[in-house]
Design an enzyme around this catalytic site. Structure first.
Site, PDB file in Angstrom:
ATOM      1  N   ALA A   1      -6.713  10.818  -9.254  1.00  0.00           N
ATOM      2  CA  ALA A   1      -7.930  10.612  -9.373  1.00  0.00           C
ATOM      3  C   ALA A   1      -8.557  10.154  -7.825  1.00  0.00           C
ATOM      4  O   ALA A   1      -9.554   9.485  -7.474  1.00  0.00           O
ATOM      5  CB  ALA A   1      -8.528   9.308 -10.173  1.00  0.00           C
TER       6      ALA A   1
ATOM      7  N   TYR B   1      -6.680   4.089  -1.523  1.00  0.00           N
ATOM      8  CA  TYR B   1      -7.139   4.341  -0.101  1.00  0.00           C
ATOM      9  C   TYR B   1      -5.625   3.582   0.524  1.00  0.00           C
ATOM     10  O   TYR B   1      -5.569   2.596   0.113  1.00  0.00           O
ATOM     11  CB  TYR B   1      -8.180   3.548   0.370  1.00  0.00           C
ATOM     12  CG  TYR B   1      -8.559   3.595   1.495  1.00  0.00           C
ATOM     13  CD1 TYR B   1      -8.581   5.010   2.278  1.00  0.00           C
ATOM     14  CD2 TYR B   1      -8.592   2.609   2.449  1.00  0.00           C
ATOM     15  CE1 TYR B   1      -9.009   4.954   3.731  1.00  0.00           C
ATOM     16  CE2 TYR B   1      -8.755   2.594   3.683  1.00  0.00           C
ATOM     17  CZ  TYR B   1      -9.001   3.795   4.567  1.00  0.00           C
ATOM     18  OH  TYR B   1      -9.248   3.843   5.820  1.00  0.00           O
TER      19      TYR B   1
ATOM     20  N   ASN C   1      -2.773   5.140   0.258  1.00  0.00           N
ATOM     21  CA  ASN C   1      -1.656   5.795  -0.423  1.00  0.00           C
ATOM     22  C   ASN C   1      -1.975   7.278  -0.110  1.00  0.00           C
ATOM     23  O   ASN C   1      -2.870   7.873  -0.802  1.00  0.00           O
ATOM     24  CB  ASN C   1      -1.575   5.395  -1.468  1.00  0.00           C
ATOM     25  CG  ASN C   1      -0.592   6.138  -2.488  1.00  0.00           C
ATOM     26  OD1 ASN C   1      -0.268   7.274  -2.306  1.00  0.00           O
ATOM     27  ND2 ASN C   1      -0.106   5.695  -3.625  1.00  0.00           N
TER      28      ASN C   1
ATOM     29  N   SER D   1      -1.717   9.772  -2.983  1.00  0.00           N
ATOM     30  CA  SER D   1      -2.925   9.458  -4.023  1.00  0.00           C
ATOM     31  C   SER D   1      -4.111  10.304  -3.583  1.00  0.00           C
ATOM     32  O   SER D   1      -4.722  11.009  -4.255  1.00  0.00           O
ATOM     33  CB  SER D   1      -2.967   8.108  -4.241  1.00  0.00           C
ATOM     34  OG  SER D   1      -4.459   7.848  -4.717  1.00  0.00           O
TER      35      SER D   1
ATOM     36  N   ASN E   1       5.257  -2.768  -9.434  1.00  0.00           N
ATOM     37  CA  ASN E   1       4.217  -3.460  -9.356  1.00  0.00           C
ATOM     38  C   ASN E   1       3.740  -4.466 -10.375  1.00  0.00           C
ATOM     39  O   ASN E   1       2.602  -5.099 -10.601  1.00  0.00           O
ATOM     40  CB  ASN E   1       2.984  -2.722  -8.740  1.00  0.00           C
ATOM     41  CG  ASN E   1       3.215  -1.657  -7.660  1.00  0.00           C
ATOM     42  OD1 ASN E   1       3.162  -0.524  -7.908  1.00  0.00           O
ATOM     43  ND2 ASN E   1       3.739  -2.386  -6.527  1.00  0.00           N
TER      44      ASN E   1
ATOM     45  N   HIS F   1      -8.390  -0.014 -10.113  1.00  0.00           N
ATOM     46  CA  HIS F   1      -7.727   0.228 -11.376  1.00  0.00           C
ATOM     47  C   HIS F   1      -6.651  -0.348 -11.539  1.00  0.00           C
ATOM     48  O   HIS F   1      -6.035  -0.388 -12.572  1.00  0.00           O
ATOM     49  CB  HIS F   1      -7.628   1.889 -10.932  1.00  0.00           C
ATOM     50  CG  HIS F   1      -6.526   2.288 -10.257  1.00  0.00           C
ATOM     51  ND1 HIS F   1      -6.727   2.027  -8.634  1.00  0.00           N
ATOM     52  CD2 HIS F   1      -5.323   2.735  -9.951  1.00  0.00           C
ATOM     53  CE1 HIS F   1      -5.853   2.729  -7.842  1.00  0.00           C
ATOM     54  NE2 HIS F   1      -4.881   2.878  -8.751  1.00  0.00           N
TER      55      HIS F   1
ATOM     56  N   GLU G   1       1.242  -7.697  -4.856  1.00  0.00           N
ATOM     57  CA  GLU G   1       1.710  -6.408  -5.575  1.00  0.00           C
ATOM     58  C   GLU G   1       3.147  -6.574  -6.124  1.00  0.00           C
ATOM     59  O   GLU G   1       3.733  -5.514  -6.340  1.00  0.00           O
ATOM     60  CB  GLU G   1       1.835  -5.362  -4.534  1.00  0.00           C
ATOM     61  CG  GLU G   1       0.342  -5.288  -3.790  1.00  0.00           C
ATOM     62  CD  GLU G   1      -0.587  -4.565  -4.323  1.00  0.00           C
ATOM     63  OE1 GLU G   1      -0.255  -3.407  -4.958  1.00  0.00           O
ATOM     64  OE2 GLU G   1      -1.871  -4.785  -4.572  1.00  0.00           O
TER      65      GLU G   1
ATOM     66  N   HIS H   1       3.354  -0.392   0.266  1.00  0.00           N
ATOM     67  CA  HIS H   1       4.188  -1.464  -0.063  1.00  0.00           C
ATOM     68  C   HIS H   1       5.369  -1.285   0.852  1.00  0.00           C
ATOM     69  O   HIS H   1       5.716  -0.249   1.290  1.00  0.00           O
ATOM     70  CB  HIS H   1       4.614  -1.174  -1.474  1.00  0.00           C
ATOM     71  CG  HIS H   1       3.447  -1.325  -2.459  1.00  0.00           C
ATOM     72  ND1 HIS H   1       3.324  -0.181  -3.561  1.00  0.00           N
ATOM     73  CD2 HIS H   1       2.554  -2.339  -2.722  1.00  0.00           C
ATOM     74  CE1 HIS H   1       2.176  -0.710  -4.330  1.00  0.00           C
ATOM     75  NE2 HIS H   1       1.761  -1.996  -3.732  1.00  0.00           N
TER      76      HIS H   1
ATOM     77  N   CYS I   1       9.367   2.824  -7.498  1.00  0.00           N
ATOM     78  CA  CYS I   1       8.221   2.330  -7.908  1.00  0.00           C
ATOM     79  C   CYS I   1       7.843   2.249  -9.451  1.00  0.00           C
ATOM     80  O   CYS I   1       7.478   1.485 -10.097  1.00  0.00           O
ATOM     81  CB  CYS I   1       6.872   3.162  -7.623  1.00  0.00           C
ATOM     82  SG  CYS I   1       6.634   3.336  -5.634  1.00  0.00           S
TER      83      CYS I   1
HETATM   84  O1  SUG Z   1      -0.826   1.518  -6.308  1.00  0.00           O
HETATM   85  N1  SUG Z   1      -0.878   5.002  -7.278  1.00  0.00           N
HETATM   86  C1  SUG Z   1      -0.151   3.607  -6.827  1.00  0.00           C
HETATM   87  C2  SUG Z   1       1.436   3.952  -6.582  1.00  0.00           C
HETATM   88  C3  SUG Z   1       2.222   2.643  -6.459  1.00  0.00           C
HETATM   89  C4  SUG Z   1       3.472   2.935  -6.087  1.00  0.00           C
HETATM   90  N2  SUG Z   1       4.065   1.537  -6.222  1.00  0.00           N
HETATM   91  C5  SUG Z   1       5.361   1.228  -5.458  1.00  0.00           C
HETATM   92  N3  SUG Z   1       5.340   1.495  -4.065  1.00  0.00           N
HETATM   93  N4  SUG Z   1       5.776   0.315  -5.773  1.00  0.00           N
HETATM   94  C6  SUG Z   1      -0.670   2.591  -5.761  1.00  0.00           C
HETATM   95  O2  SUG Z   1      -1.276   3.246  -4.855  1.00  0.00           O
HETATM   96  C7  SUG Z   1      -2.728   6.319  -7.566  1.00  0.00           C
HETATM   97  C8  SUG Z   1      -3.826   6.408  -8.826  1.00  0.00           C
HETATM   98  C9  SUG Z   1      -4.440   7.691  -8.399  1.00  0.00           C
HETATM   99  O3  SUG Z   1      -5.105   8.054  -7.304  1.00  0.00           O
HETATM  100  O4  SUG Z   1      -5.042   8.358  -9.449  1.00  0.00           O
HETATM  101  C10 SUG Z   1      -2.094   5.076  -7.419  1.00  0.00           C
HETATM  102  O5  SUG Z   1      -2.479   4.211  -8.221  1.00  0.00           O
END
Ligand code: SUG
Length: 449
Positions: free
Chosen positions: A19, A23, A25, A28, A110, A137, A174, A250, A370
């Site tokens: 989805a 922001y 990442n 994502s 996390n 989320h 986190e 992270h 992760c």
């Molecule tokens: O929090 N992605 C997570 C990925 C978490 C990775 N965790 C570690 N690095 N430990 C985040 O950014 C993407 C969901 C979306 O876009 O649908 C998301 O939540």
């Protein structure tokens, strides 16, 4: 008494989708709206867990948060029967709607910060769920996560569960993604290494300019206090703000550590020398401490973010060597793969690389590191863990059958509006809690009819 490092991987939930909610990442955002495959996602995770367990690495699993989060949708004013509420939410607030369906609890790094009994004053294992307040989320995860952790680690004699720290940007937390533990043996006093992105109290100190720094020093300090850690054995370090602005949201995207090894990119920390000397000072042991540094010329920060080289699991072997578990993307990058060959032949502590395909999770910015929460446990503490949450031949095949029965193999944004998906998800999760013998942990199981 023997101690073990367990990796508790998160099971991917049935509503896994892309989805573009995070922001900062890169993965994502760049895979937003593409089709996901929840069945493949959960099976990829289970395969990695089983393979590592077969190799003798202690492995556990944690059930996901229940999604969609209908309570949150209702609190946002989407009332009426289910299909009307879903339809209205998807049209009027598509991002909030998608947030309520996110399977983001799969990234259990996390889920919480965990301090083993060897580090705490009361000699109990302490858990603090991360408040994840930077992303909506994820901000809706900690309450359920806390409930899940309490049901898996239920013995009050051995485990202490703190509520998540106040959910405000000041205390953005986190969890274990920004926390590493160094030690000689798992059962001896360890050094807990907290990495933060910014100072909430001092806005003039270095901070990223483009992307958010999700973790504050103030949050890390609160967790260290809650866990009753001793000051000489706690080290704080700031992430380099520039790497956050390159997509390192992270610290576990740019560094991983275990026992007497820290594997990191030369640009990971704001002040590398200070960080190294603080770790060395806390490391009073006679055993050597290994700083395994990767230079920008070997692998750039950009390439590290693309391949998740550092989002690997660093697993300790009984002969003193270490194994690095990397995602498939590392094998596809000539620079990273060449580096990894030289790493294992360098005579340093990391002597083996294992590659696993976790692409479904990677497309949302989540690699092997992760997907797991590390929990160091004594033999006696292991006996107190919900037994079905420990990986083995039998639970593996039951869960593969369960996933094949309940999960869809494609999911688009439009599919999230389908009330049938809600039914499917809750039916699967209800069955999961029975398989794992955890009792009722989800809102939909606790609500009176
Ligand atoms: O929090 N992605 C997570 C990925 C978490 C990775 N965790 C570690 N690095 N430990 C985040 O950014 C993407 C969901 C979306 O876009 O649908 C998301 O939540």
């Amino acid at each position: 008494m023997k101690f073990f490092e367990y990796n508790f991987d998160g099971l991917v939930g049935p509503t896994h989708n892309y989805a573009g909610l995070s922001y900062g990442n890169v993965a994502s955002k760049s895979n937003a709206q593409s089709l996901s495959n929840p069945k493949q996602a959960v099976l990829q995770g289970l395969e990695k867990m089983k393979a590592l367990s077969d190799r003798g690495y202690p492995q556990g699993l944690l059930p996901p948060n229940a999604r969609p989060d209908l309570q949150t949708l209702r609190r946002l004013g989407f009332s009426g029967d289910l299909s009307t509420a879903l339809e209205k939410a998807s049209q009027q607030a598509p991002q909030a709607f998608a947030s309520c369906f996110s399977a983001s609890s799969m990234w259990t790094a996390n889920a919480a910060t965990v301090s083993p009994s060897a580090d705490t004053v009361d000699h109990k294992v302490h858990f603090t769920p991360a408040n994840l307040c930077n992303k909506f989320h994820r901000f809706i995860e900690p309450e359920q996560t806390g409930r899940i952790l309490k049901s898996v680690f239920s013995s009050e004699k051995h485990f202490v569960h703190h509520p998540h720290i106040p959910s405000h940007e000041w205390f953005g937390d986190e969890g274990a993604a920004n926390h590493t533990r160094f030690c000689t043996d798992y059962g001896t006093q360890g050094i807990e290494f907290f990495v933060f992105g910014r100072y909430a109290d001092s806005p003039n100190r270095p901070a990223p300019k483009k992307y958010p720094a999700r973790q504050t020093l103030e949050a890390s300090q609160a967790v260290a206090r809650l866990h009753q850690l001793s000051d000489p054995f706690v080290v704080y370090a700031q992430q380099n703000p520039d790497v956050i602005d390159t997509g390192v949201f992270h610290n576990d995207v740019i560094a991983v550590g275990n026992k007497n090894v820290l594997f990191y990119h030369e640009k990971a920390f704001e002040n590398l020398q200070e960080t190294q000397s603080n770790i060395k000072r806390a490391w009073s042991d006679t055993q050597p401490f290994h700083f395994v540094e990767v230079s920008e010329s070997e692998v750039s920060v950009l390439e590290s973010v693309k391949t998740y080289l550092f989002n690997s699991q660093l697993l300790a072997n009984s002969d003193g060597t270490m194994t690095l578990v990397v995602p498939g993307e590392c094998e596809e990058s000539p620079a990273v793969w060449t580096y990894l060959q030289s790493l294992t032949q360098s005579g340093g502590p990391i002597s083996e690389v294992l590659v696993y395909d976790v692409k479904q999770s990677m497309r949302n910015g989540g690699g092997p590191a992760c997907l797991r929460l590390r929990v160091v446990l004594s033999e006696e503490e292991v006996r107190q863990v919900a037994p079905q949450c420990l990986m083995g031949e039998e639970i593996y095949s039951v869960l593969v059958g369960w996933a094949n029965k309940h999960y869809r193999d494609r999911l688009s944004f439009d599919d999230l509006r389908d009330p049938q998906l809600v039914q499917e998800s809750f039916t699967a999760l209800d069955e999961l809690t029975q398989i794992l013998k955890l009792g009722s942990i989800y809102d939909f199981q606790l609500e009176s009819p």
